[in-house]
Each structure stands twice: as C-alpha cells, then as structure tokens.
Design a protein around this motif. Structure first.
Motif, PDB file in Angstrom:
ATOM      1  N   GLU A 191       0.838  -1.194   0.000  1.00 53.67           N
ATOM      2  CA  GLU A 191       0.000   0.000   0.000  1.00 53.67           C
ATOM      3  C   GLU A 191       0.881   1.255   0.000  1.00 53.67           C
ATOM      4  OE1 GLU A 191      -3.007  -0.056  -0.739  1.00 53.67           O
ATOM      5  OE2 GLU A 191      -3.738  -2.032  -0.179  1.00 53.67           O
ATOM      6  N   GLN A 193       1.525   3.886   1.891  1.00 50.49           N
ATOM      7  CA  GLN A 193       2.350   4.261   3.034  1.00 50.49           C
ATOM      8  C   GLN A 193       2.862   3.034   3.788  1.00 50.49           C
ATOM      9  OE1 GLN A 193       3.090   7.459   3.370  1.00 50.49           O
ATOM     10  NE2 GLN A 193       1.728   7.979   1.666  1.00 50.49           N
ATOM     11  N   GLU A 195       1.252   0.472   4.715  1.00 53.50           N
ATOM     12  CA  GLU A 195       0.311   0.107   5.775  1.00 53.50           C
ATOM     13  C   GLU A 195       0.269  -1.398   6.023  1.00 53.50           C
ATOM     14  OE1 GLU A 195      -1.729   3.589   3.502  1.00 53.50           O
ATOM     15  OE2 GLU A 195      -0.341   1.948   3.091  1.00 53.50           O
ATOM     16  N   ALA A 218       7.188   3.607  10.581  1.00 48.86           N
ATOM     17  CA  ALA A 218       5.875   3.048  10.220  1.00 48.86           C
ATOM     18  C   ALA A 218       5.694   1.673  10.842  1.00 48.86           C
ATOM     19  CB  ALA A 218       5.747   2.967   8.703  1.00 48.86           C
ATOM     20  N   TYR A 372       6.381  12.997  11.571  1.00 57.85           N
ATOM     21  CA  TYR A 372       6.573  12.072  10.463  1.00 57.85           C
ATOM     22  C   TYR A 372       7.810  12.428   9.644  1.00 57.85           C
ATOM     23  CZ  TYR A 372       5.457   9.558   6.117  1.00 57.85           C
ATOM     24  OH  TYR A 372       5.507   8.752   5.005  1.00 57.85           O
ATOM     25  N   ARG A 392       0.108  12.491  12.345  1.00 56.05           N
ATOM     26  CA  ARG A 392      -1.348  12.320  12.384  1.00 56.05           C
ATOM     27  C   ARG A 392      -1.987  13.686  12.630  1.00 56.05           C
ATOM     28  NH1 ARG A 392       0.901  10.533  17.126  1.00 56.05           N
ATOM     29  NH2 ARG A 392       0.082  11.510  19.011  1.00 56.05           N
ATOM     30  N   ASP A 468      -4.225   9.249   3.823  1.00 57.37           N
ATOM     31  CA  ASP A 468      -4.440   7.821   4.075  1.00 57.37           C
ATOM     32  C   ASP A 468      -5.837   7.383   3.628  1.00 57.37           C
ATOM     33  OD1 ASP A 468      -1.914   7.613   5.070  1.00 57.37           O
ATOM     34  OD2 ASP A 468      -2.508   7.627   7.183  1.00 57.37           O
ATOM     35  N   ALA A 472      -6.781   4.749   0.619  1.00 58.96           N
ATOM     36  CA  ALA A 472      -7.628   3.566   0.835  1.00 58.96           C
ATOM     37  C   ALA A 472      -8.736   3.496  -0.218  1.00 58.96           C
ATOM     38  CB  ALA A 472      -8.222   3.597   2.241  1.00 58.96           C
ATOM     39  N   ASN A 655     -12.329  13.018   5.601  1.00 58.57           N
ATOM     40  CA  ASN A 655     -11.835  11.669   5.928  1.00 58.57           C
ATOM     41  C   ASN A 655     -12.969  10.658   5.974  1.00 58.57           C
ATOM     42  OD1 ASN A 655      -8.925  11.505   6.256  1.00 58.57           O
ATOM     43  ND2 ASN A 655      -9.148  12.963   7.932  1.00 58.57           N
TER      44      ASN A 655
END
Length: 678
Positions: A191, A193, A195, A218, A372, A392, A468, A472, A655
């Motif tokens: 994925e 990032q 994930e 991560a 990050y 975040r 993110d 997705a 989001n």
C-alpha cells in the motif's frame, strides 16, 4: 563466488519465494542459465519490473553472463528513465510485457569491468550512473554474511525496491550467499504508506529485513497496534541518520534494529552494527573489506571498488576508484565504530558562529512519534527552525519539539517550526532512498518567501491529513479495475446508478448548508451559490449515460440505492444539521479531488474496454475537466476559512466521506475482468 555458493546450499531449500511461486536452490542455477541464454545478443540490459522472482532471475543472469545491467527504480519519472536509458545506452529493456529492443546503442563511456550501472537521483533531479564491478558488489555481500554468520540465514524479506542497490546487494546477494530464503512481494502489496508491512512480514515468517528510517517508524507504529513480530531477529536500517533514542524505542517493542551506513559508489554498505558488536548512535564497524580514514572531518574510502560515473572522463573516474571522498562528516572511534554526523554541504552556520549538521537535530525530531518528517534550516540565522510534517492530524507538535529539544544543546534546539505538506519522491522532495532533496525543499518552502508564506495553508493541510483515507479509496478493487478498463458493463451501470442516488442530493446538500450558516459565515453564500449553479441537473447526465450504456434509466431512477450509498447521504445531512454546516465542504473536497484524479482516466479506460460510445461517459468526462477548475476555486475558498473548529469539521467530513465513498464502491457488484453485457 555467488554462483558456486548457491550450488552448495541444500538442494531442496527454497531460494526465492513469492505469492505466485517459488524456486529451490537446486533449480535456481538452471533458471539463471535459461535466462542468460536470452542475453546472448544483449549489450546493455535494463530491468523495469516490479519486485518479484523475475527481477532477481534477470539480474543474476546478467551478472553471470557478464552483461551490463541497469536496474530502473520504480519511482523514476519518465524523463529520468529516458535519461538513464540514453546515458547508459540500454539496448534491451525487460518490462512486464517481456524483453523490448530500445533502438539505442551501448554507451562508449561505460568503464571496463562494469557489471552494474545503478542510477541514483541523489539530491538533484538528473540521475547519475554509478558503475560497479561484480567484485565490489560481491565483496559487500560476502562481508555482510561474514559479520552475521549462518545463524541469521532464515527468511529475508525484500521490502525496498530491488532496483535500490541496498536491497539488491545487501539483501538478495547476501541472502543467497548465506543460504536464506529470499521472500519477494509486489511493491503494490505494501500500500501507499506501507500500511501492510506488518501483516506481510508476519505472513512470510520473515527473520530479516532492510528498512529506511521512515519505514522503521511506520513498522514501529504497526507493531504497537497489531502486536510483536517474534520471528524477526535482524532489522538493518540505513539511508539517513537515526537518533539512538529511536533505536532504543524500537528494541523496547521487540524490533531488533541495527544501524548501518553506505554509499551507492561503494556498492551499498560500508559499516554495520550487528548482534554482539553493536553501539547505538554509531553506524557500526567497517565491513571487513573496507578501508577508510577521516580527512578534515570527512569520511574517505580507500580503493572503494567504484569504477566511476557513466559519461565522465576516464581520468576523473580513475581518480575516484582509488580514493573516494564521501562528502559525509564523521569519525571512527579507537574501537572501530563509525559515526556519521552529517553531510559537509549541508552544514548550517548560525549567526553566532556555530556549525551544525542539520541531520543531528532532525534525528532528535524524528525520534518523536508525533513527527513524520522534518527538515531543519537556519543558515545565517540566530536560531534553528524546522519544517514539520505531523504523523497524524491530532499530533501535539509543540510537545514533540520540546521533547526533542531536551536532548539538544541550546544552540541546536528548534526555536520555531512550520507545518508543511509531506515530502515524497513523487513531488520531487525525496530521493528514491528516502533522503531529502534539501535544495528542492528550500526552494519550495523557504527561499524568497516571507515567514507568513512558509506556513502550510489550510488546503495543503487538508490534502496532507486526508492522504491515508484517499489512498484507501484508490485501492478498492472496483475502482482499481475501473481505471484499467477491467469491469463489466453491468458493473459500470451499477456504479452510475449509485452515483445518481448520491449526486441528486448535491443541490439539496448545498441548500441545507447555506440555510444553516451562521451570520459570521454568510460570506460563504457566494461560494454555495456558485456551486449550486454548476451542479444543477448533473444527476440527469448520469441517467443519460445509463441509457447510452444500454441500461434502463427509469429503473435506475426508481431503484433503491445500496445501504452504503444511503449511509453516505444520511451522514452528510446529519452533519450539516446537527454539527457544523461548514463541514460539508469536506464532502465537496472528496468528490472533486477524486474527479480530478480519476474521472477522465476511468472514462477513457472503461470506454475502450467495453466499446461503448463517448455519450455513455458525459458525467465522468465533464467532471474530469470541470472539477479541475472547481478545485482551484475550492482551494481559494477554504484558505479563507480560519476558524479552527470549521477547519477541523472539514477535515473530519473529508476523511469520513473518503471512507464512505470507498464503501459505496466496494458494495457495487463486480465480476473482475469479465466484460459481459448487462
């Protein structure tokens, strides 16, 4: 050395493994020889493949047949690929469709004895071709095996692109020398990032892996969320300076992290910490074959095995092959441990006369979970400042910087910071190895700008903090296949039906939002009216498309939408009425940013795949072009919103609607690549 060693391993042991197949050590040499036969008339071989068994087989075949090999990193732009191909004179390119003749002739400037030309973008956009002999690469692989020993010959998991020399040599070559099973997986499986890194490592029973610091952070977050990875017994990390506090935190949660240091010009690794010979805060001891010294605070490598850069004069290359000034500042302790303190060209000199390598405070910042990415600047200033990318949306950056400053002397502390959008290889701010391109970042965020302009505007923050959820959405199978044209007509009609049942609410949504705006937000009415005028009647375009695609427009109009569509619609009405009407702009952002990214591409692909007329795609084509202009207007509008509560509401709705829209797509009946007529 490598090929004879492969033949000595247990014949039935798995050498290479992927989700689609595996090869034993018995069969590996035969498969390499089969590929080598296809290289008999190849002068310079380019490899432009995703990570997988085929990549390794072609690479080893080129090595064994003494064919010049040029790995093409997957993060290169077309211009960079063209530059690499022309500079090296790649005559044949391995692509997912097979071997392709390029029509180019081998470069006359490739030094003799070159086995591999690894192109590294470094800190500029134009890749440089580093020419390496087989001996240099195999010396690195052999030294790593010698330092680690047979007890670490388990399952090595390749997480970095194989075109990155660190994975190619220190991962695959060293793993095969040791008798490891090298586990390979498509980079897409991680994925955007990474994930899925934790799940893939656990599923492979991986015992070793090579990471860059960003991926280590991560993985640490995933371990804290999903639990320990008990099979891992060696994680090598390199590519940028790492704060020892980060290594300590990683080890506390069960990740056996060991820092190393290297250069492409030295075939990747130069020094490495290993179990039993480890000093956090350093990059370990020199590999057995490496000879180095410190000259004017700079690490200098003697006889690095480097043949020079393709295209450079022979005399210049000859000098570099004897003595390589790395450009890295550092020291070597009496007991042989190497410390890298920064890049000579990056050193900041404050107005107080202090010389500071920015990598030092950056490492302290990046040890904080809330941060990050970070870039420190302040040359000629009294104090240091930093560009910060939060990990975040709710990260407490002030607290994180205070924690980082506690480990730094006053002159190296961060006194001011600015939030900014993420640095990526795609936006030109990172190299493929994850190193920051400081000149690009300085030009983009710092040079010739006022302090007020440095701050990330709200639109940029909205983009960054929905990354993110957006990623997705873009990985939902129905959407992925649609962008490739691999959906059936019935799936396309089903998508349009669901689109009708949420698009018909766009005008009522906007009216509800406008009617509930408080007096101090009435300036937004102008934007609402403009959107109303633009969006009126779009649901009828969709019904026209359904009819042109062979569907029943009235059946679609009267159909009961899927529950997922109903939930998305209900969520927006509820948020407007019950929480904050300004938040609906988050839904607007989700729809219009999605349209600009995928609408036209998807329409072209599906139209071609299903042989449908263009009249069946009026909604998608119109939104692909219209929403580009809409996004410019949207960006200007939301950047005028300064109320933190309104900004938070927009981010929250964006989001959530990305998630709800992903659910809407996932609920659409989908038959993969079948193209049956509805």
């Amino acid at each position: 050395m490598l090929f004879s060693r492969i033949g000595q391993h247990p014949a039935d042991k798995i050498a290479l493994r992927s989700q689609t197949g595996q090869i034993t050590y018995r069969d590996l040499i035969r498969r390499i020889d089969d590929h080598a036969k296809d290289l008999s008339d190849v002068d310079v071989l380019g490899i432009a493949l995703d990570n997988g068994i085929d990549w390794v087989l072609w690479d080893l075949a080129a090595l064994k047949s003494e064919t010049f090999c040029v790995p093409i990193p997957p993060f290169f732009t077309k211009a960079q690929i063209d530059h690499a191909a022309a500079t090296a004179g790649i005559t044949h390119m391995i692509t997912p469709d097979g071997m392709v003749r390029t029509g180019l002739a081998k470069s006359a400037t490739i030094p003799a004895k070159t086995a591999k030309i690894t192109f590294t973008s470094g800190t500029t956009g134009t890749p440089k071709g580093v020419c390496l002999p087989a001996t240099a690469m195999l010396n690195v692989a052999s030294s790593i095996y010698q330092m680690l020993g047979d007890e670490f010959a388990g399952t090595h998991f390749s997480a970095l692109p194989l075109a990155v020399l660190l994975e190619n040599v220190a991962g695959v070559y060293a793993g095969l020398l040791a008798g490891c099973t090298v586990h390979l997986t498509s980079l897409r499986n991680f994925e955007a990032q990474y994930e899925n890194l934790h799940g893939l490592l656990k599923g492979a029973d991986a015992t070793s892996i090579i990471l860059v610091p960003e991926l280590l952070r991560a993985l640490m977050m995933q371990v804290m969320q999903y639990g320990p990875l008990t099979k891992l017994d060696f994680i090598a990390v390199g590519g940028a300076r790492i704060d020892p506090a980060l290594i300590a935190k990683a080890r506390q949660i069960g990740l056996p992290v060991y820092e190393g240091y290297g250069l492409s010009e030295c075939a990747s690794v130069l020094s490495l910490n290993v179990p039993g010979k480890d000093k956090p805060g350093t990059t370990g001891t020199l590999l057995p074959h490496v000879s180095a010294e410190i000259v004017d605070d700079e690490i200098v490598i003697r006889n690095p095995g480097f043949l020079g850069y393709v295209g450079d004069p022979p005399a210049a290359n000859a000098a570099l092959s004897e003595r390589l000034a790395t450009g890295d500042l550092g020291r070597i302790s009496d007991d042989g441990f190497v410390s890298v303190t920064g890049r000579r060209k990056n050193v900041l000199i404050t107005s107080n006369g202090r010389n500071i390598s920015p990598e030092w405070p950056e490492a302290a910042l990046l040890a904080q979970p809330a941060i990050y990415q970070a870039i420190v600047f302040g040359d000629g200033q009294a104090h240091l400042e930093a560009l910060i990318v939060p990990s975040r949306a709710d990260a407490d950056i002030n607290a994180a910087i205070q924690a980082a400053n506690a480990s730094l002397p006053d002159y190296a502390q961060i006194k001011h910071f600015t939030l900014c959008a993420p640095f990526t290889a795609q936006n030109g701010c990172l190299t493929g190895n994850g190193r920051p391109k400081r000149d690009v970042i300085v030009k983009r965020y710092i040079s010739s700008q006022n302090t007020s302009e440095l701050a990330m505007n709200f639109y940029d923050r909205l983009v960054a903090q929905t990354a993110d959820a957006r990623a997705a959405l873009y990985h939902v199978p129905q959407l992925v296949d649609g962008l490739s044209g691999n959906i059936s007509r019935s799936t396309y009609v089903a998508y349009l039906t669901e689109a009708y049942h949420h698009v018909k609410h766009t005008v009522p949504f906007l009216m509800a939002m406008g009617s509930r705006l408080p007096d101090d937000k009435r300036w937004l009415h102008k934007a609402v009216i403009e959107y109303l005028e633009e969006e009126e009647g779009h649901e009828e375009w969709i019904l026209n498309d359904i009819e042109a695609a062979g569907g029943d427009r009235e059946a679609a109009r009267n159909a009961t939408p899927n529950l997922e569509t109903q939930v998305m619609v209900a969520y927006n009405y509820d948020y407007i009425a019950r929480k904050n009407p300004v938040g609906f702009l988050g839904m607007v952002f989700m729809l219009e940013s999605t349209s600009t990214q995928i609408a036209s591409q998807g329409a072209d692909a599906v139209m071609s795949g299903l042989d449908l007329p263009k009249s069946a795609f009026s909604y998608l084509f119109s939104h692909g072009s219209l929403d580009i202009e809409h996004m410019k207007f949207f960006e200007k509008t939301v950047n005028q919103i300064t109320d933190p509560n309104d900004q938070a509401a927009i981010i929250e709705v964006a989001n959530n609607t990305f998630r709800l829209f992903a659910n809407l797509f996932a609920a659409i009946p989908h038959e993969g690549q079948r193209k049956n007529v509805a």
